[in-house]
Structure formats: C-alpha cells, structure tokens
Scaffold this motif. Structure first.
Motif, mmCIF file in Angstrom:
data_model
loop_
_atom_site.group_PDB
_atom_site.id
_atom_site.type_symbol
_atom_site.label_atom_id
_atom_site.label_comp_id
_atom_site.label_asym_id
_atom_site.label_seq_id
_atom_site.Cartn_x
_atom_site.Cartn_y
_atom_site.Cartn_z
ATOM 1 N N LEU A 1 35.423 55.537 61.859
ATOM 2 C CA LEU A 1 34.595 54.894 62.872
ATOM 3 C C LEU A 1 34.078 53.539 62.399
ATOM 4 C CD1 LEU A 1 33.127 55.067 65.599
ATOM 5 C CD2 LEU A 1 31.256 56.233 64.420
ATOM 6 N N GLY A 2 33.488 53.516 61.206
ATOM 7 C CA GLY A 2 32.895 52.279 60.703
ATOM 8 C C GLY A 2 33.911 51.219 60.359
ATOM 9 N N GLY A 3 35.034 51.630 59.743
ATOM 10 C CA GLY A 3 36.039 50.654 59.349
ATOM 11 C C GLY A 3 36.693 49.959 60.516
ATOM 12 N N ALA A 4 36.719 50.605 61.683
ATOM 13 C CA ALA A 4 37.359 50.017 62.856
ATOM 14 C C ALA A 4 36.487 48.983 63.544
ATOM 15 C CB ALA A 4 37.722 51.112 63.854
ATOM 16 N N ILE A 5 35.188 48.987 63.238
ATOM 17 C CA ILE A 5 34.268 48.034 63.873
ATOM 18 C C ILE A 5 34.212 46.767 63.031
ATOM 19 C CG2 ILE A 5 31.890 47.631 64.616
ATOM 20 C CD1 ILE A 5 31.603 50.643 64.953
ATOM 21 N N PRO A 6 34.588 45.613 63.586
ATOM 22 C CA PRO A 6 34.562 44.364 62.822
ATOM 23 C C PRO A 6 33.187 44.090 62.229
ATOM 24 C CG PRO A 6 35.698 44.052 64.906
ATOM 25 C CD PRO A 6 35.080 45.411 64.962
ATOM 26 N N GLY A 7 33.170 43.667 60.974
ATOM 27 C CA GLY A 7 31.917 43.356 60.307
ATOM 28 C C GLY A 7 31.373 44.485 59.464
ATOM 29 N N ILE A 8 31.978 45.670 59.548
ATOM 30 C CA ILE A 8 31.520 46.801 58.728
ATOM 31 C C ILE A 8 32.679 47.200 57.814
ATOM 32 C CG2 ILE A 8 30.550 49.125 58.724
ATOM 33 C CD1 ILE A 8 29.515 48.683 61.481
ATOM 34 N N SER A 9 32.695 46.679 56.610
ATOM 35 C CA SER A 9 33.783 46.959 55.675
ATOM 36 C C SER A 9 33.548 48.288 54.973
ATOM 37 C CB SER A 9 33.881 45.843 54.631
ATOM 38 O OG SER A 9 32.709 45.816 53.830
ATOM 39 N N GLY A 10 34.588 48.781 54.293
ATOM 40 C CA GLY A 10 34.455 50.017 53.530
ATOM 41 C C GLY A 10 33.411 49.891 52.442
ATOM 42 N N THR A 11 33.363 48.714 51.805
ATOM 43 C CA THR A 11 32.361 48.483 50.755
ATOM 44 C C THR A 11 30.958 48.621 51.321
ATOM 45 O OG1 THR A 11 33.872 46.941 49.667
ATOM 46 C CG2 THR A 11 31.573 46.869 48.992
ATOM 47 N N MET A 12 30.729 48.028 52.506
ATOM 48 C CA MET A 12 29.411 48.105 53.124
ATOM 49 C C MET A 12 29.055 49.547 53.453
ATOM 50 S SD MET A 12 27.979 46.400 56.659
ATOM 51 C CE MET A 12 28.455 44.748 56.230
ATOM 52 N N ALA B 1 50.717 49.530 51.684
ATOM 53 C CA ALA B 1 50.290 48.932 50.419
ATOM 54 C C ALA B 1 48.788 49.047 50.210
ATOM 55 C CB ALA B 1 50.713 47.465 50.359
ATOM 56 N N ASN B 2 47.983 48.765 51.259
ATOM 57 C CA ASN B 2 46.535 48.755 51.023
ATOM 58 C C ASN B 2 45.969 50.150 50.769
ATOM 59 O OD1 ASN B 2 46.284 49.824 53.672
ATOM 60 N ND2 ASN B 2 45.870 47.808 54.561
ATOM 61 N N ASN B 3 46.527 51.174 51.416
ATOM 62 C CA ASN B 3 46.047 52.531 51.150
ATOM 63 C C ASN B 3 46.500 53.043 49.789
ATOM 64 O OD1 ASN B 3 44.747 54.204 53.684
ATOM 65 N ND2 ASN B 3 45.902 52.414 54.328
ATOM 66 N N SER B 4 47.706 52.680 49.380
ATOM 67 C CA SER B 4 48.171 53.048 48.048
ATOM 68 C C SER B 4 47.358 52.321 46.984
ATOM 69 C CB SER B 4 49.662 52.712 47.911
ATOM 70 O OG SER B 4 50.161 53.181 46.685
ATOM 71 N N ALA B 5 47.030 51.052 47.235
ATOM 72 C CA ALA B 5 46.221 50.278 46.293
ATOM 73 C C ALA B 5 44.826 50.868 46.129
ATOM 74 C CB ALA B 5 46.127 48.828 46.767
ATOM 75 N N ALA B 6 44.279 51.416 47.224
ATOM 76 C CA ALA B 6 42.969 52.059 47.152
ATOM 77 C C ALA B 6 42.992 53.234 46.184
ATOM 78 C CB ALA B 6 42.539 52.521 48.542
ATOM 79 N N GLY C 1 38.421 49.488 39.631
ATOM 80 C CA GLY C 1 39.547 48.624 39.958
ATOM 81 C C GLY C 1 39.289 47.693 41.118
ATOM 82 N N SER C 2 38.135 47.831 41.791
ATOM 83 C CA SER C 2 37.817 46.981 42.937
ATOM 84 C C SER C 2 36.308 46.974 43.123
ATOM 85 C CB SER C 2 38.494 47.505 44.204
ATOM 86 O OG SER C 2 37.960 48.770 44.568
ATOM 87 N N ALA C 3 35.845 46.120 44.054
ATOM 88 C CA ALA C 3 34.406 46.044 44.308
ATOM 89 C C ALA C 3 33.871 47.380 44.829
ATOM 90 C CB ALA C 3 34.117 44.930 45.308
ATOM 91 N N THR C 4 34.644 48.032 45.709
ATOM 92 C CA THR C 4 34.184 49.305 46.270
ATOM 93 C C THR C 4 34.125 50.397 45.207
ATOM 94 O OG1 THR C 4 35.324 48.669 48.313
ATOM 95 C CG2 THR C 4 34.488 50.906 48.188
ATOM 96 N N THR C 5 35.134 50.441 44.337
ATOM 97 C CA THR C 5 35.100 51.449 43.271
ATOM 98 C C THR C 5 34.022 51.122 42.239
ATOM 99 O OG1 THR C 5 36.951 50.280 42.187
ATOM 100 C CG2 THR C 5 37.490 52.227 43.489
ATOM 101 N N ALA C 6 33.612 49.845 42.166
ATOM 102 C CA ALA C 6 32.468 49.508 41.305
ATOM 103 C C ALA C 6 31.199 50.144 41.856
ATOM 104 C CB ALA C 6 32.306 47.991 41.225
#
Length: 502
Positions: free
Chosen positions: A30-41, A304-309, A323-328
């Motif tokens: 739900l959140g990822g599909a709304i512009p402006g709400i990233s997974g990190t947020m 690619a992006n899901n495998s990279a996650a 390995g990324s800002a979100t995993t930090a």
C-alpha cells in the motif's frame, strides 16, 4: 544449518509471526505504491512500533515492508508515470508506454511476476551465501572489522551518491554525529555542550526519521501529486507461457545481476534496476524497442530491484554491514531489539536468521497472491492529494520519534534533521552515506580502539594481518575510481575538442 533452516521456516507460521508478516506485506504494498512514500520512509516510521515488539515479529514486519515496497512502486510508475519508490524509476520507461498503448494490465502482470521471481531467486542466494560469508567472517577480529567497515564506508562514498566528495562529506558528518555523547571507554562527554539530554548520544531514529521522512514531506508538498486524469481500474493479466518463454532470459540475467549489485554497500536496488535496464537494452537483439513499451523493459528493472533488495541483506546478516540505506535502518532495528548482526548471529541465533529469510520468501510469494486484488484499490488511492497524505506522515513522525525515548530533545533533533535533509536533497546531496556513517560510527570507533589496545598502540596491526590488509588495499583502490573517472573524462573532452578542428 538444515535444522535451523527448517526450524526457522516453521517458526514463520507461528500465529503472531504470520500476522506481523502479512501486516508488513499490506503496509509495504500500500505505502510503496503511493508516490512520496518510499520503503525507507515506511521502515523508518515503523521503527518505534518495532521497538515495542519482540525481535522476531519486529524484524519480520520491517523486512516484509522492505521487500514488498520495492515492488509496489511499479504500480504507480506503470499507471501514472510516477514511480512510487526510487527503485521503480526505470520501470517508467516501458511500463507507462505500455499503459498508453492500452496494456496496463499486461505491464502490471509482468511487473508482479518479475518482482516475485527476482525476489525468490535473491532469497535462494541469500540462503546459500549468508552462512558461507559468516563462516569466513569468524576469522575476523577488531582489525578486520575496522577494515571491513572502512571499506564499506569508502564504497558507499564512491558509488552511493554520484559525487565522491559529497559522499565522503556525508560519511564524515554521520561519523561526527555518532561521536556525540559519553565516550564508551573513558566516560568523557563529547560535543554535548552541557546539554544533559545529549550525554546519551543523538538517537539515530530521530535523525533518520528527520532526514528521510520529514525531509521528503517538505519536498513533496511543493509538488502536485493529485492525478486529475480518470483511469479505469486495470485488470491485471499475468504473462502466459509464450511471453514467459520470451522473458525468462531477461528475468534470470537481471535477477543475478541485481543480487550481486545489491551486496555492494550503498549501491542499492535503484542502481541495480537502472544498470539491469541498461544492460538488457544494450545486449538485446531489438535494443531500439526499449523505451517504446515492451515487456522486457518492465521485467529487467523489476526482477533486478527485488533481487538486489535480497542481496543487500547478505552483508547485513553475515557481517553486520548494511547493503543499503533501508538495511541500515533495519540494522538499527536489530540493535534496538538487542540483536547484533554479524558472523556469530547465524551460529548463536540461527533460528532467528532463517525465520527472517523464511519470512522474506513468503513475502515475495505474497506479492503474486495479494497484488492483483490491491491494484484496483490503488488506482483510486493514488489520486488522493498529497496535502492529505503528508500531514498524516508528519504526525506519525512526531509520535514515533517521541515514543522511542520519551524525549522532547529527540523531537527537536528530528525537526532539525528534517530541515537539513530537505536542503541537502535540494542540493542533490546523498543521504545514504550519512546514514551509514551514523549507524556504523560507534562500531568502527570501538573496533579501531580495540585493535590498538591489542597491538599496544602499533598501527601496523591493520597491515600485518592478511585479511585486514586486503580489505584496506581494496578500500584504497576504491578511492582511485573517482580519479580514474575524472582522468577518463578529461581524455574524452580533449578528443571532442580536437575533432571539430580536424
């Protein structure tokens, strides 16, 4: 390993665990599909919630949000030419073109299948490589850990932000913030300016929420995300056997490429999707068709992006290096819940590790099961103006920040970090290096001091131990990459100047 693997997978289906997993899947999609709400947020906003849970359900919640939000950004990218998350930037190129051709359902079906397949392939490699890397890391002591973290910070500076200078400045700012508070060795107050609340340090949750969530709201309120066009709810159409046969090579290659790019600290799924799209376009027999609305242009970045996650989680679990800002941010959640990622984690808490991996597998499968019914709802939710969504995010930011330590000072820190983050974003200053510097700052300082205590103050310990020496050499070689790029640009510029006069 196999006992822990089976035990972890079975543990996922404990009632509270499966509930938190599906809550994370729902929030992520739900959140990822709304512009402006990233997974990190989303992960940042949910940190205070995770703080009040036991470690396993908390980590299942955050990792499920992480993996599903990477996919769901493609929904708005395909339907409205607006990536819901940064990872879906490359999906716009062909996804929206397919929508304009009257094929939004087919584009969404390819995105769902490619994302889930890429994520599952990434999970398989995650299961295989994490214990191997962790076993190797058992040979590490403080000199090796210092060198490894130093290498990670150098790589994120070089590759993570576009500009090496800005990336390095970001890392140094993060390291500086991490030094605030009482010195862990001597108990001396550092950079507290006689403010009692700063003696316990600057809370990384407050800084992260400010830099990412609050700053993003400040930036988004200047843009109009209200979609005026009326788009009918698309009927998602999964690819048939013929199309699958056509896409199998693209999905396979992009998944492998994305996973190994994801392992590199600071590079992230966004870079993986762009590199994969570029590679698929370059090596395709029909490269000119990319960008005109073909399924391969959707399958490449989404797999690619899901495998990279998944790849970004390998160094997090095996080495304690995100390995990324979100995993930090997820690393912070581990530490906040009393769990220290690293090579001993699999040996001492194998059930926990494989429960998380099992949850990631189930979350990727859930993408196929739950995405289709949600898409019809998304086509209406995405039309909500940001002046409704933005204030809700701000409220969650304040509540979440205060809930961690019940400190008004943390709210002040969050607001200041938000204002700084907003201005840094406008200046195209990378935030990921700063976050990694902040999260890893205490660790690199502690290991540096322990190494010097072991050697009696002799700095040669970092170069006489083979693993540490190799890691430091790699770090210094990485520092040469910006110089090589600069020199190469100069050569090309000289050639361009010579050619017109010939």
């Amino acid at each position: 390993m196999f006992e822990d693997l089976l035990g972890g997978f079975a543990n996922v289906f404990t009632p509270i665990h499966i509930i938190m997993l599906f809550v994370g899947v729902f929030i992520g999609i739900l959140g990822g599909a709304i512009p402006g709400i990233s997974g990190t947020m989303l992960v940042v906003i949910l940190l205070p919630v995770a703080y009040g849970l036991d470690p396993i359900p908390a980590l299942l919640l955050l990792t499920a949000v992480y993996t599903t939000s990477v996919f769901s950004g493609s929904i708005s990218a395909i339907l409205f030419n607006t990536p819901g998350t940064p990872e879906a930037v490359a999906t716009v190129f062909d996804g929206y073109e397919m929508t304009k051709k009257g094929k939004p359902g087919e584009a969404l079906g390819v995105a769902i299948f490619s994302s889930a397949t890429g994520g599952l392939i990434g999970c398989v490699f995650l299961i295989i490589l994490t214990p191997v890397l962790a076993s190797f890391a058992l040979n590490f002591s403080s000199p090796e850990y210092f060198s490894l973290i130093f290498l990670a910070l150098v790589i994120v500076s070089v590759l993570g932000g576009g500009s090496f200078v800005k990336g390095m400045i970001g890392v140094l700012i993060g390291l500086l913030i991490a030094t605030v508070g009482l010195d862990s060795s001597s108990g001396v107050a550092r950079f507290t300016f006689d403010v009692t609340g700063l003696r316990s340090g600057i809370d990384f949750v407050a800084v992260i929420i400010g830099l990412f969530a609050l700053a993003e709201v400040l930036r988004k309120v200047q843009e109009d995300y209200f979609t005026k066009e009326k788009t009918a709810s698309p009927k998602t159409k999964f690819p048939g056997l013929g199309l699958l046969n056509r896409l199998k090579r693209t999905i396979g290659q992009s998944s492998l490429l994305g996973f190994f790019i994801g392992i590199l600290p600071g590079v992230g799924a966004t870079s993986a999707s762009l590199v994969s799209y570029s590679m698929s376009s370059s090596f395709s027999k029909d490269s000119k068709s990319f960008g005109t609305g073909i399924p391969e242009g959707v399958a490449a970045p989404e797999s690619a992006n899901n495998s990279a996650a998944m790849g970004a989680i390998v160094p997090l679990l095996a080495l304690g290096i995100p390995g990324s800002a979100t995993t930090a941010v997820i690393l912070g959640a581990f530490i906040m819940n009393g769990v220290q990622p690293g090579p001993l984690l699999i040996e001492q808490q194998g059930i926990l590790v494989y429960t998380i991996i099992g949850g990631l597998l189930l979350a990727n499968i859930s993408v196929i099961i739950f995405s289709k019914p949600f898409i019809s709802i998304f086509s209406y939710i995405l039309r909500a103006p940001y002046y409704i969504i933005g204030p809700m995010i701000v409220i969650f930011c304040f509540i979440g920040t205060y809930a961690v330590r019940n400190s008004m000072l943390d709210l002040v820190v969050m607001v200041i970090a938000g204002i700084i983050g907003y201005n840094l974003t406008k200046a195209k200053f990378p935030l990921a290096p700063m976050i990694l510097g902040l999260v890893l700052g205490t660790m690199i300082e502690d290991h540096f001091r322990r190494a010097l205590i072991i050697s009696g103050g002799d700095f040669s310990i970092f170069f006489t131990r083979p693993i540490s020496a190799v890691l430091l050499v790699l770090a210094f070689l990485s520092l040469l990459i910006p110089m090589f790029k600069w020199y190469r640009r100069r050569i090309l510029d000289k050639k361009d100047k010579v050619l017109p006069g010939q």
